[in-house]
Every structure is written in C-alpha cells, then in structure tokens.
Design a protein around this motif. Structure first.
Motif, PDB file in Angstrom:
ATOM      1  N   ALA A  53       0.901  -1.170   0.076  1.00 31.49           N
ATOM      2  CA  ALA A  53       0.000  -0.160  -0.149  1.00 31.49           C
ATOM      3  C   ALA A  53       0.747   1.196  -0.052  1.00 31.49           C
ATOM      4  CB  ALA A  53      -1.127   0.055   1.229  1.00 31.49           C
ATOM      5  N   ASP A  54       0.708   2.146  -1.092  1.00 38.57           N
ATOM      6  CA  ASP A  54       1.409   3.249  -1.063  1.00 38.57           C
ATOM      7  C   ASP A  54       0.550   4.565  -0.140  1.00 38.57           C
ATOM      8  OD1 ASP A  54      -0.654   4.118  -2.721  1.00 38.57           O
ATOM      9  OD2 ASP A  54       0.462   4.451  -4.350  1.00 38.57           O
ATOM     10  N   ALA A  55       1.039   5.760  -0.156  1.00 40.33           N
ATOM     11  CA  ALA A  55       0.430   6.608   0.621  1.00 40.33           C
ATOM     12  C   ALA A  55      -1.103   7.013  -0.014  1.00 40.33           C
ATOM     13  CB  ALA A  55       1.259   8.154   0.475  1.00 40.33           C
ATOM     14  N   THR A  56      -1.274   6.920  -1.398  1.00 43.15           N
ATOM     15  CA  THR A  56      -2.584   7.244  -2.022  1.00 43.15           C
ATOM     16  C   THR A  56      -3.644   5.867  -1.232  1.00 43.15           C
ATOM     17  OG1 THR A  56      -1.516   8.317  -3.794  1.00 43.15           O
ATOM     18  CG2 THR A  56      -3.943   7.519  -4.072  1.00 43.15           C
ATOM     19  N   ALA A  57      -3.179   4.686  -1.339  1.00 46.42           N
ATOM     20  CA  ALA A  57      -4.103   3.956  -0.900  1.00 46.42           C
ATOM     21  C   ALA A  57      -4.305   3.889   0.676  1.00 46.42           C
ATOM     22  CB  ALA A  57      -3.666   2.374  -1.200  1.00 46.42           C
ATOM     23  N   ILE A  58      -3.258   4.232   1.670  1.00 46.36           N
ATOM     24  CA  ILE A  58      -3.427   4.432   2.663  1.00 46.36           C
ATOM     25  C   ILE A  58      -4.376   5.365   3.089  1.00 46.36           C
ATOM     26  CG2 ILE A  58      -2.133   5.069   4.848  1.00 46.36           C
ATOM     27  CD1 ILE A  58       0.158   3.648   3.604  1.00 46.36           C
ATOM     28  N   LEU A  59      -4.361   6.613   2.548  1.00 47.93           N
ATOM     29  CA  LEU A  59      -4.944   7.881   2.814  1.00 47.93           C
ATOM     30  C   LEU A  59      -6.576   7.499   2.289  1.00 47.93           C
ATOM     31  CD1 LEU A  59      -2.912  10.862   1.808  1.00 47.93           C
ATOM     32  CD2 LEU A  59      -3.515  10.209   4.039  1.00 47.93           C
ATOM     33  N   ALA A  60      -6.646   6.684   1.256  1.00 45.24           N
ATOM     34  CA  ALA A  60      -8.211   6.172   0.900  1.00 45.24           C
ATOM     35  C   ALA A  60      -8.804   5.227   1.738  1.00 45.24           C
ATOM     36  CB  ALA A  60      -7.885   5.498  -0.702  1.00 45.24           C
ATOM     37  N   ALA A  61      -7.734   4.398   2.437  1.00 42.97           N
ATOM     38  CA  ALA A  61      -8.500   3.462   3.214  1.00 42.97           C
ATOM     39  C   ALA A  61      -8.726   3.869   4.691  1.00 42.97           C
ATOM     40  CB  ALA A  61      -7.361   2.465   3.586  1.00 42.97           C
ATOM     41  N   TYR A  62      -8.031   5.046   4.944  1.00 40.30           N
ATOM     42  CA  TYR A  62      -8.512   5.887   6.081  1.00 40.30           C
ATOM     43  C   TYR A  62      -9.207   7.292   5.882  1.00 40.30           C
ATOM     44  CZ  TYR A  62      -6.667   2.175   9.154  1.00 40.30           C
ATOM     45  OH  TYR A  62      -6.202   1.077   9.783  1.00 40.30           O
ATOM     46  N   ALA A  63      -9.900   7.400   4.885  1.00 43.03           N
ATOM     47  CA  ALA A  63     -10.674   8.560   4.668  1.00 43.03           C
ATOM     48  C   ALA A  63     -11.589   9.138   5.584  1.00 43.03           C
ATOM     49  CB  ALA A  63     -11.123   8.196   3.297  1.00 43.03           C
ATOM     50  N   THR A  64     -12.251   7.798   6.025  1.00 43.59           N
ATOM     51  CA  THR A  64     -13.331   8.586   7.146  1.00 43.59           C
ATOM     52  C   THR A  64     -12.535   8.872   8.505  1.00 43.59           C
ATOM     53  OG1 THR A  64     -14.689   6.639   6.495  1.00 43.59           O
ATOM     54  CG2 THR A  64     -14.907   7.734   8.761  1.00 43.59           C
TER      55      THR A  64
END
Length: 184
Positions: A53-64
């Motif tokens: 997981a890159d930064a974009t995927a991490i931020l999307a996963a924890y968007a809430t």
C-alpha cells in the motif's frame, strides 16, 4: 509512556536518571499528557493494509478518520508515512528525526501500523511516549521534541498539517536526545 527528569545530567555523555513514571494504560497516558498540553487518544485503526500500500491507498483506506480529524481542527494537508526495515532512506530519516526540534504548527499523528517513540522535552521533564497502532498524538506548535522510529522501522502514520508545506522542523541544536533511550 515514561517520564524522566531532563536535568538528570548535563551534556551528551550523561544518561537520564530512572523514570519517574511508567505506564502503558491509555487513560493514564492521556491524563498525564493532557496536564502538559499534549493531546493523546486511542482510536481504532480498523483496517489491515496491503504490504504494498502506498500513501494514496493508505489515505483512501482511512478517509473516514482523516475527515473526522480534519473536522476537529485546521488540518487541510494530510499525508501518510510508511517506513519498513528495508526502506533505502531509513538511517538518514532516523537521524533527522532524532535531533531535537520544534514546529511552527501542531504535530498530529495517527498510527495505523507499527510503532514510533515520541520524546517530548517539556520544561524540566522528558516524556517518552511509545505510540503504537491506534494511538493519536497531538503535539502543540513550539513543543521541543524528537522522534525515534528505531533501527528497523515498521510503522505507518497519518500526518496532519495546517501548513501546506508539510513537515518543517526548526532544529534546536540541543544534544539532549543523546541522553535518552532509543527504540530498539
């Protein structure tokens, strides 16, 4: 968390004295830090991230969680930092973060994987706060501190900024960090 007297010796050759307080109880840590103006909460890092997981995927996963924290304060800029033992810049990053510094803005971190050691130099005390998965820490602007990710880092944290430039440190030049334990 461990609390040491910062005046337990002067100069880099001295070691810190014995800890004045040690606890891993979230309520004790939050109360002790709150009394000193530092925010600490236990949030739920609800997702397991893919190994790649890159930064974009991490931020999307924890968007809430990002949206919830942004709603609480002035943090328009958010990024994700993920360091693993084979990261090519781990040694240089560790040395940079180990030097005592301040920021002109709050330093807000939510740990979603692994651990890192925040060391807060507050007046005559140094507080060592081992932040692990589920820990959210808010270090106010101007607080003297350093961070140790260990020699084989393994952590992922969401970083919240009110400065669009992101992480900007003002190094104090004080060698105090050399007197305190490192993260293995």
């Amino acid at each position: 968390m461990q609390i040491y007297a910062a005046s337990a010796g002067h100069g880099a050759s001295q070691n810190a004295g014995p800890a004045q307080l040690e606890s891993d109880d979230g309520a004790v840590i939050a109360a002790e830090l709150a009394a000193r103006g530092i925010g600490f909460e236990r949030w739920l890092a609800r997702l397991e991230l893919a190994a790649d997981a890159d930064a974009t995927a991490i931020l999307a996963a924890y968007a809430t969680e990002v949206a919830a924290l942004q709603a609480q304060g002035d943090y328009p800029t958010v990024d994700a930092i993920r360091l693993v033992p084979d990261h090519p810049e781990r040694a240089a990053l560790r040395q940079k973060f180990l030097a005592e510094h301040t920021h002109s803005e709050d330093e807000v971190r939510f740990f979603v994987e692994g651990q890192g050691l925040f060391c807060l130099h507050l007046a005559e005390d140094v507080l060592l706060v081992l932040c692990e998965r589920n820990d959210l820490i808010r270090v106010p602007a101007g607080s003297r501190h350093w961070f140790d990710m260990g020699s084989a880092p393994r952590f992922t944290a969401l970083r919240f900024f009110n400065n669009p430039a992101g992480w900007v440190a003002n190094f104090t030049g004080d060698p105090i960090a050399e007197r305190f334990p490192l993260l293995a």
